[in-house]
Design a protein around this motif. Structure first.
Motif, PDB file in Angstrom:
ATOM      1  N   GLY A   1     -11.927   1.162   6.604  1.00 36.86           N
ATOM      2  CA  GLY A   1     -12.360   1.225   7.568  1.00 36.86           C
ATOM      3  C   GLY A   1     -12.531   0.014   8.041  1.00 36.86           C
ATOM      4  N   GLY A   2     -11.445  -1.072   7.622  1.00 36.12           N
ATOM      5  CA  GLY A   2     -11.744  -2.097   8.624  1.00 36.12           C
ATOM      6  C   GLY A   2     -10.588  -2.102  10.146  1.00 36.12           C
ATOM      7  N   ASN A   3      -9.784  -3.262  10.083  1.00 29.64           N
ATOM      8  CA  ASN A   3      -9.158  -2.983  11.276  1.00 29.64           C
ATOM      9  C   ASN A   3      -7.702  -3.622  11.024  1.00 29.64           C
ATOM     10  N   LEU A   4      -7.048  -2.047   9.985  1.00 27.19           N
ATOM     11  CA  LEU A   4      -5.288  -2.371   9.713  1.00 27.19           C
ATOM     12  C   LEU A   4      -5.017  -1.122  11.095  1.00 27.19           C
ATOM     13  N   ASP A   5      -3.672  -1.687  11.123  1.00 30.11           N
ATOM     14  CA  ASP A   5      -2.595  -1.275  11.654  1.00 30.11           C
ATOM     15  C   ASP A   5      -2.240   0.083  10.700  1.00 30.11           C
ATOM     16  N   TYR A   6      -1.582   0.467  11.750  1.00 29.63           N
ATOM     17  CA  TYR A   6      -1.024   1.798  11.138  1.00 29.63           C
ATOM     18  C   TYR A   6      -0.238   1.926   9.761  1.00 29.63           C
ATOM     19  N   HIS A   7       0.566   1.370   9.664  1.00 29.20           N
ATOM     20  CA  HIS A   7       0.964   0.892   8.479  1.00 29.20           C
ATOM     21  C   HIS A   7       0.548   0.386   7.377  1.00 29.20           C
ATOM     22  N   ASP A   8      -0.158  -0.318   7.690  1.00 29.02           N
ATOM     23  CA  ASP A   8      -0.958  -1.026   6.672  1.00 29.02           C
ATOM     24  C   ASP A   8      -2.670   0.294   5.800  1.00 29.02           C
ATOM     25  N   TYR A   9      -2.292   0.805   7.198  1.00 31.33           N
ATOM     26  CA  TYR A   9      -3.117   2.670   6.999  1.00 31.33           C
ATOM     27  C   TYR A   9      -2.723   2.906   6.196  1.00 31.33           C
ATOM     28  N   ARG A  10      -1.248   3.571   6.127  1.00 26.21           N
ATOM     29  CA  ARG A  10      -0.902   4.603   5.521  1.00 26.21           C
ATOM     30  C   ARG A  10      -0.092   3.898   4.522  1.00 26.21           C
ATOM     31  N   ALA A  11      -0.143   2.733   3.999  1.00 27.99           N
ATOM     32  CA  ALA A  11       0.387   2.357   2.858  1.00 27.99           C
ATOM     33  C   ALA A  11      -0.847   2.550   1.416  1.00 27.99           C
ATOM     34  N   TYR A  12      -1.529   1.848   2.479  1.00 30.61           N
ATOM     35  CA  TYR A  12      -3.127   2.150   2.545  1.00 30.61           C
ATOM     36  C   TYR A  12      -3.410   3.651   1.034  1.00 30.61           C
ATOM     37  N   ARG A  13      -3.521   4.098   2.397  1.00 33.55           N
ATOM     38  CA  ARG A  13      -2.850   5.991   2.042  1.00 33.55           C
ATOM     39  C   ARG A  13      -2.767   6.515   0.610  1.00 33.55           C
ATOM     40  N   ASP A  14      -0.945   6.687   1.142  1.00 39.75           N
ATOM     41  CA  ASP A  14      -0.237   6.408   0.315  1.00 39.75           C
ATOM     42  C   ASP A  14      -0.634   6.179  -1.284  1.00 39.75           C
ATOM     43  N   ARG A  15      -0.925   5.037  -1.636  1.00 42.66           N
ATOM     44  CA  ARG A  15      -1.453   4.208  -3.054  1.00 42.66           C
ATOM     45  C   ARG A  15      -2.254   5.061  -3.460  1.00 42.66           C
ATOM     46  N   GLN A  16      -3.117   5.879  -2.665  1.00 46.50           N
ATOM     47  CA  GLN A  16      -4.666   6.182  -2.592  1.00 46.50           C
ATOM     48  C   GLN A  16      -3.963   7.730  -3.483  1.00 46.50           C
ATOM     49  N   GLU A  17      -3.812   7.991  -2.575  1.00 42.03           N
ATOM     50  CA  GLU A  17      -3.416  10.061  -3.104  1.00 42.03           C
ATOM     51  C   GLU A  17      -2.499   9.516  -4.607  1.00 42.03           C
ATOM     52  N   ARG A  18      -1.679   8.966  -4.292  1.00 41.51           N
ATOM     53  CA  ARG A  18      -0.667   8.880  -5.651  1.00 41.51           C
ATOM     54  C   ARG A  18      -1.475   8.396  -6.998  1.00 41.51           C
ATOM     55  N   TRP A  19      -2.471   7.630  -6.917  1.00 41.72           N
ATOM     56  CA  TRP A  19      -3.733   7.195  -7.885  1.00 41.72           C
ATOM     57  C   TRP A  19      -4.192   8.636  -8.304  1.00 41.72           C
ATOM     58  N   ASP A  20      -4.888   8.855  -6.950  1.00 45.72           N
ATOM     59  CA  ASP A  20      -5.878  10.452  -7.450  1.00 45.72           C
ATOM     60  C   ASP A  20      -5.191  10.762  -8.111  1.00 45.72           C
ATOM     61  N   ARG A  21      -3.372  11.376  -7.525  1.00 47.83           N
ATOM     62  CA  ARG A  21      -3.164  13.011  -7.916  1.00 47.83           C
ATOM     63  C   ARG A  21      -2.097  12.852  -9.445  1.00 47.83           C
ATOM     64  N   ARG A  22      -2.982  11.085 -10.351  1.00 46.83           N
ATOM     65  CA  ARG A  22      -1.838  10.091 -11.259  1.00 46.83           C
ATOM     66  C   ARG A  22      -3.534  11.064 -11.981  1.00 46.83           C
ATOM     67  N   TYR A  23      -4.428  10.286 -11.564  1.00 39.69           N
ATOM     68  CA  TYR A  23      -5.897  10.325 -12.674  1.00 39.69           C
ATOM     69  C   TYR A  23      -6.093  12.184 -12.417  1.00 39.69           C
ATOM     70  N   ARG A  24      -6.477  12.490 -11.704  1.00 40.16           N
ATOM     71  CA  ARG A  24      -6.269  14.218 -11.891  1.00 40.16           C
ATOM     72  C   ARG A  24      -5.683  14.565 -12.867  1.00 40.16           C
ATOM     73  N   ARG A  25      -4.394  14.738 -12.844  1.00 41.60           N
ATOM     74  CA  ARG A  25      -3.252  15.139 -14.010  1.00 41.60           C
ATOM     75  C   ARG A  25      -4.102  15.002 -15.145  1.00 41.60           C
ATOM     76  N   GLN A  26      -4.034  13.162 -15.511  1.00 39.94           N
ATOM     77  CA  GLN A  26      -3.732  13.246 -16.214  1.00 39.94           C
ATOM     78  C   GLN A  26      -5.721  13.629 -17.162  1.00 39.94           C
ATOM     79  N   HIS A  27      -6.645  14.173 -16.254  1.00 42.13           N
ATOM     80  CA  HIS A  27      -8.380  14.152 -16.556  1.00 42.13           C
ATOM     81  C   HIS A  27      -8.481  15.409 -16.633  1.00 42.13           C
ATOM     82  N   GLN A  28      -8.075  16.743 -16.484  1.00 43.52           N
ATOM     83  CA  GLN A  28      -7.662  17.722 -15.468  1.00 43.52           C
ATOM     84  C   GLN A  28      -8.499  18.545 -16.956  1.00 43.52           C
ATOM     85  N   ALA A  29      -7.957  18.636 -18.063  1.00 38.63           N
ATOM     86  CA  ALA A  29      -8.500  19.174 -18.796  1.00 38.63           C
ATOM     87  C   ALA A  29      -9.556  18.653 -19.311  1.00 38.63           C
TER      88      ALA A  29
END
Length: 89
Positions: free
Chosen positions: A47-75
């Motif tokens: 939400g701050g002043n990110l350029d595209y590459h920083d935003y993309r890296a942030y989004r990719d890290r967030q998606e990996r974390w979400d997938r990992r956490y969701r798989r571990q705790h889904q059951a």
């Protein structure tokens, strides 16, 4: 720039002995400066002043974390949902 800021704060603090409203103005000025320097609206982050590459890296890290956490705790989440449904009937 920082020198002018310090001079302004010192001047406002000094005028505070004449009228306490100047102390409030100095406090607000310091608060705004600290807030913006520490990660407020002008900072770099989601939400701050990110350029595209920083935003993309942030989004990719967030998606990996979400997938990992969701798989571990889904059951466990499903079990809790079933228990909640039984208790609310």
């Amino acid at each position: 720039m920082i020198v002018l800021f310090v001079i302004l704060v010192v001047a406002l603090f000094g005028f505070g002995f004449l009228h306490p409203l100047w102390w409030a103005a100095a406090a607000v000025l310091i608060f705004v400066a600290v807030h913006r320097g520490r990660g407020g609206a002008g900072s770099r982050g989601p939400g701050g002043n990110l350029d595209y590459h920083d935003y993309r890296a942030y989004r990719d890290r967030q998606e990996r974390w979400d997938r990992r956490y969701r798989r571990q705790h889904q059951a466990r989440w499903r079990r809790q949902d079933r228990r909640d449904e039984l208790h609310h009937r």
